[in-house]
Design a protein around this motif. Structure first.
Motif, PDB file in Angstrom:
ATOM      1  N   VAL A  83       0.965  -1.427  -0.047  1.00 29.79           N
ATOM      2  CA  VAL A  83      -0.037  -0.058   0.031  1.00 29.79           C
ATOM      3  C   VAL A  83       0.821   1.157   0.021  1.00 29.79           C
ATOM      4  O   VAL A  83       0.467   2.249  -0.634  1.00 29.79           O
ATOM      5  N   LEU A  84       1.914   1.260   0.750  1.00 29.19           N
ATOM      6  CA  LEU A  84       2.840   2.604   0.834  1.00 29.19           C
ATOM      7  C   LEU A  84       3.631   2.669  -0.541  1.00 29.19           C
ATOM      8  O   LEU A  84       3.716   3.694  -0.986  1.00 29.19           O
ATOM      9  N   ALA A  85       4.181   1.543  -0.917  1.00 31.66           N
ATOM     10  CA  ALA A  85       4.588   1.806  -2.199  1.00 31.66           C
ATOM     11  C   ALA A  85       3.854   2.210  -3.349  1.00 31.66           C
ATOM     12  O   ALA A  85       4.195   3.060  -4.209  1.00 31.66           O
ATOM     13  N   ALA A  86       2.477   1.781  -3.365  1.00 30.66           N
ATOM     14  CA  ALA A  86       1.436   2.183  -4.467  1.00 30.66           C
ATOM     15  C   ALA A  86       1.317   3.702  -4.213  1.00 30.66           C
ATOM     16  O   ALA A  86       0.982   4.499  -5.264  1.00 30.66           O
ATOM     17  N   ILE A  87       1.119   4.067  -2.879  1.00 30.06           N
ATOM     18  CA  ILE A  87       0.773   5.614  -2.840  1.00 30.06           C
ATOM     19  C   ILE A  87       1.721   6.714  -3.078  1.00 30.06           C
ATOM     20  O   ILE A  87       1.797   7.485  -3.750  1.00 30.06           O
ATOM     21  N   VAL A  88       3.148   6.305  -2.552  1.00 30.19           N
ATOM     22  CA  VAL A  88       4.270   7.127  -2.969  1.00 30.19           C
ATOM     23  C   VAL A  88       4.441   6.991  -4.345  1.00 30.19           C
ATOM     24  O   VAL A  88       5.010   7.859  -4.988  1.00 30.19           O
ATOM     25  N   SER A  89       4.038   6.027  -5.082  1.00 27.96           N
ATOM     26  CA  SER A  89       4.358   5.739  -6.637  1.00 27.96           C
ATOM     27  C   SER A  89       3.599   6.962  -7.420  1.00 27.96           C
ATOM     28  O   SER A  89       3.721   7.163  -8.551  1.00 27.96           O
ATOM     29  N   LEU A  90       2.688   7.562  -6.553  1.00 28.96           N
ATOM     30  CA  LEU A  90       1.793   8.561  -7.217  1.00 28.96           C
ATOM     31  C   LEU A  90       2.932   9.787  -7.832  1.00 28.96           C
ATOM     32  O   LEU A  90       2.510  10.426  -8.616  1.00 28.96           O
ATOM     33  N   ASP A  91       3.979   9.705  -7.293  1.00 26.72           N
ATOM     34  CA  ASP A  91       4.825  11.050  -7.537  1.00 26.72           C
ATOM     35  C   ASP A  91       5.450  10.444  -8.944  1.00 26.72           C
ATOM     36  O   ASP A  91       6.205  11.508  -9.855  1.00 26.72           O
ATOM     37  N   GLY A  92       5.670   9.460  -9.593  1.00 30.60           N
ATOM     38  CA  GLY A  92       5.777   8.887 -10.778  1.00 30.60           C
ATOM     39  C   GLY A  92       7.479   8.569 -10.888  1.00 30.60           C
ATOM     40  O   GLY A  92       7.928   8.312 -11.919  1.00 30.60           O
ATOM     41  N   ASP A  93       8.092   8.772  -9.711  1.00 28.35           N
ATOM     42  CA  ASP A  93       9.562   8.497  -9.904  1.00 28.35           C
ATOM     43  C   ASP A  93       9.760   7.083  -8.965  1.00 28.35           C
ATOM     44  O   ASP A  93       9.518   7.196  -7.850  1.00 28.35           O
ATOM     45  N   GLY A  94      10.359   6.204  -9.460  1.00 21.14           N
ATOM     46  CA  GLY A  94      10.742   4.866  -8.765  1.00 21.14           C
ATOM     47  C   GLY A  94      11.659   5.110  -7.718  1.00 21.14           C
ATOM     48  O   GLY A  94      11.522   4.389  -6.931  1.00 21.14           O
ATOM     49  N   SER A  95      12.709   5.660  -8.001  1.00 23.27           N
ATOM     50  CA  SER A  95      13.488   5.993  -7.042  1.00 23.27           C
ATOM     51  C   SER A  95      13.082   6.661  -5.691  1.00 23.27           C
ATOM     52  O   SER A  95      13.676   5.991  -4.559  1.00 23.27           O
ATOM     53  N   THR A  96      12.335   7.572  -5.745  1.00 26.84           N
ATOM     54  CA  THR A  96      11.713   8.197  -4.647  1.00 26.84           C
ATOM     55  C   THR A  96      10.810   7.385  -3.981  1.00 26.84           C
ATOM     56  O   THR A  96      10.951   7.175  -2.773  1.00 26.84           O
ATOM     57  N   THR A  97      10.205   6.660  -4.791  1.00 28.01           N
ATOM     58  CA  THR A  97       9.360   5.563  -4.115  1.00 28.01           C
ATOM     59  C   THR A  97      10.015   4.410  -3.339  1.00 28.01           C
ATOM     60  O   THR A  97       9.546   4.410  -2.093  1.00 28.01           O
ATOM     61  N   PHE A  98      11.167   3.922  -3.817  1.00 26.11           N
ATOM     62  CA  PHE A  98      11.952   2.957  -3.228  1.00 26.11           C
ATOM     63  C   PHE A  98      12.573   3.406  -1.906  1.00 26.11           C
ATOM     64  O   PHE A  98      12.655   2.739  -0.783  1.00 26.11           O
ATOM     65  N   MET A  99      13.227   5.026  -2.006  1.00 32.54           N
ATOM     66  CA  MET A  99      13.561   5.550  -0.845  1.00 32.54           C
ATOM     67  C   MET A  99      12.919   5.728   0.361  1.00 32.54           C
ATOM     68  O   MET A  99      13.168   5.350   1.485  1.00 32.54           O
ATOM     69  N   ILE A 100      11.704   5.926  -0.160  1.00 34.03           N
ATOM     70  CA  ILE A 100      10.733   6.290   1.109  1.00 34.03           C
ATOM     71  C   ILE A 100      10.025   5.092   1.481  1.00 34.03           C
ATOM     72  O   ILE A 100       9.941   4.910   2.965  1.00 34.03           O
ATOM     73  N   THR A 101       9.752   4.237   0.686  1.00 30.09           N
ATOM     74  CA  THR A 101       9.397   2.724   1.269  1.00 30.09           C
ATOM     75  C   THR A 101      10.284   1.995   2.246  1.00 30.09           C
ATOM     76  O   THR A 101       9.787   1.559   3.073  1.00 30.09           O
TER      77      THR A 101
END
Length: 497
Positions: A103-121
């Motif tokens: 859920v967290l990865a899907a929500i953060v992915s809304l920014d459209g950048d995979g690197s940012t998603t993985f860093m935050i997750t």
């Protein structure tokens, strides 16, 4: 010849990586260099590498400063409330933890950048996985697959590339695909639930303080219905608390253990993901240590505002992403750590991650440079397209969807969408298949694409999670491919493809 060499090079790389015979950096450099010589183009190797490095240099710069920026945000405590909130929601139940990761990865992915998603997750979930002894490859696999489905957003890249290559409107491609992508995302959540159940059977369930009702309920339940539970102290504590036995009696747990747990499964399970079992037993919630000297509670809202502004600027494309992260990292360091020794200490603390990820990206530049420069990618794509039987012409949308899995895994999105997709669309048009259907079908392979060795963001994921790339690949590829097939099947069922 080049077609065979291309497939052989990719197969050799994947086999050596998954068998752990070579490190990813060494394999990304030495294998393409060797096959470049086999192709009779060794004299041009330098040109291919420089060309590849030039194309990936902005990505490497973005990742370097992004790691510094998010590393500083972790140090100063920006993500501490997120981790505590996830901990309260998950209640140390492996099922909730794994589903929460998706859920967290899907929500953060809304920014459209995979690197940012993985860093935050990873920043939010890694301490929890370590504390509970959960498999880290489960975390990386679920996060990568969820991000892959969400990567189809119009501002994420693939949809825009498909629209540009076929001269279509991005909204005409994406909007009709929403039901199929929603099914794919639900499948990822269901997969996370199943993997969480497997982890629960392996290690048991921890009960955090304040869950006395659950402890009492477990103690009163029939033995065959009872979940193995343990009591753990609050986040950041080194004391694992007490283990609650089947009769409700308590025994002191080992204070130095990362978690007090029991379970009916085999501890070998899927492992920690890094190949080093000791890694799963280090310390506690390091990211939630309430006494670490780098915390800056008075600057919390400044850091939160800066992060929101950074993400908004990325989505709005105010400046190139590498420039945005460079400016944000410099500002975050200056405001949070105004003294030079403190700034140097923070940079040094994250130097290991920066070097690993940037080194991996530049090594990948050798791989992509040789693939493109020698013409292997073009010959491979032409061979695959030419291998399509004539009778499959009316079903080119299905063919495109199926081809998107291996092609987006073995080549960059640019190579697939600008080099292969127009050829597939032309073949489909000859049989009356709409370019829109071809474009939509081309998106289904993105769940698998996000674990490709040619995607720089995946090295951020495995690097921050301290997972071997081979372990991540071996675990994730089958689930990601299945997710892509589910999206394709849903698209055909709904008449979208």
């Amino acid at each position: 010849m080049l077609t065979f060499l291309g497939f052989a090079m990719i197969a050799t790389f994947l086999v050596l990586i998954m068998m752990k015979k070579m490190s990813p950096i060494a394999a990304l450099v030495l294998i393409p260099a060797l096959f470049c010589v086999f192709a009779g183009k060794g004299a041009h190797l330098g040109d291919y590498v420089i060309d590849g490095v030039g194309k990936l240099a902005p990505t490497a710069a973005m990742l370097m400063f992004a790691i510094v920026y998010f590393g500083v945000m972790i140090d100063v405590g920006l993500f501490d409330p997120i981790v505590r909130g996830i901990l309260r929601f998950c209640k140390a139940d492996p099922v909730r933890v794994v589903v929460g990761t998706a859920v967290l990865a899907a929500i953060v992915s809304l920014d459209g950048d995979g690197s940012t998603t993985f860093m935050i997750t990873v920043s939010a979930m890694y301490p929890l996985y370590k504390r509970l002894g959960l498999s880290l490859v489960v975390m990386t696999g679920v996060a990568a697959t969820a991000n892959g489905v969400m990567n189809t957003l119009p501002w994420g890249g693939p949809t825009a590339r498909a629209a540009t290559a076929l001269k279509l409107d991005a909204s005409d491609i994406f909007v009709p695909m929403i039901p199929a992508l929603a099914v794919g995302l639900l499948f990822v959540f269901g997969l996370a639930y199943v993997l969480g159940l497997k982890e629960r059977r392996r290690i048991g369930t921890l009960v955090m303080p304040g869950d006395a009702e659950q402890v009492a309920a477990e103690a009163e339940a029939p033995a065959e219905e009872r979940l193995p539970v343990a009591t753990a102290t609050a986040a950041g504590s080194a004391d694992a608390g007490t283990v609650v036995g089947s009769a409700g009696s308590a025994a002191p747990a080992e204070p130095s253990a990362p978690s007090a747990r029991t379970g009916s499964g085999d501890d070998s399970g899927s492992g920690s993901g890094s190949g080093d079992d000791s890694a799963a037993h280090e310390g506690g919630f390091q990211g939630l240590d309430p006494r670490r000297p780098t915390l800056r509670p008075r600057l919390y809202w400044f850091n939160a505002g800066l992060t929101v502004a950074l993400l908004a600027a990325m989505i709005a494309e105010l400046l190139p992403i590498p420039v945005l992260f460079l400016l944000a990292a410099a500002l975050a360091l200056t405001v949070n750590f105004p003294h030079m020794p403190d700034q140097k200490a923070r940079i040094a603390a994250h130097a290991d991650n920066v070097l690993n990820v940037a080194g991996m990206v530049f090594a990948a530049a050798v791989f992509t440079g040789v693939l493109s420069g020698t013409g292997m990618v073009k010959h491979m794509a032409d061979w695959l397209v030419g291998a399509i039987p004539e009778g499959m012409g009316p079903h080119m949308a299905l063919v495109t969807g199926l081809l998107s899995l291996p092609l987006t895994y073995f080549m960059s999105n640019d190579g697939f969408y600008f080099g292969v997709l127009p050829v597939l669309a032309e073949a489909g048009a000859a049989h009356g298949v709409s370019p829109l259907e071809i474009a939509r079908a081309s998106l289904v392979g993105q769940a698998l694409h996000m674990s490709s060795p040619l995607v720089p963001a995946v090295y951020v994921l495995v690097g921050m999670a301290k997972v071997e790339f081979g372990d991540h690949t071996r675990f994730t590829v089958k689930w990601a491919a299945l997710t892509s097939l589910v999206v394709l099947g849903a698209g055909m069922l709904f008449g979208i493809i």
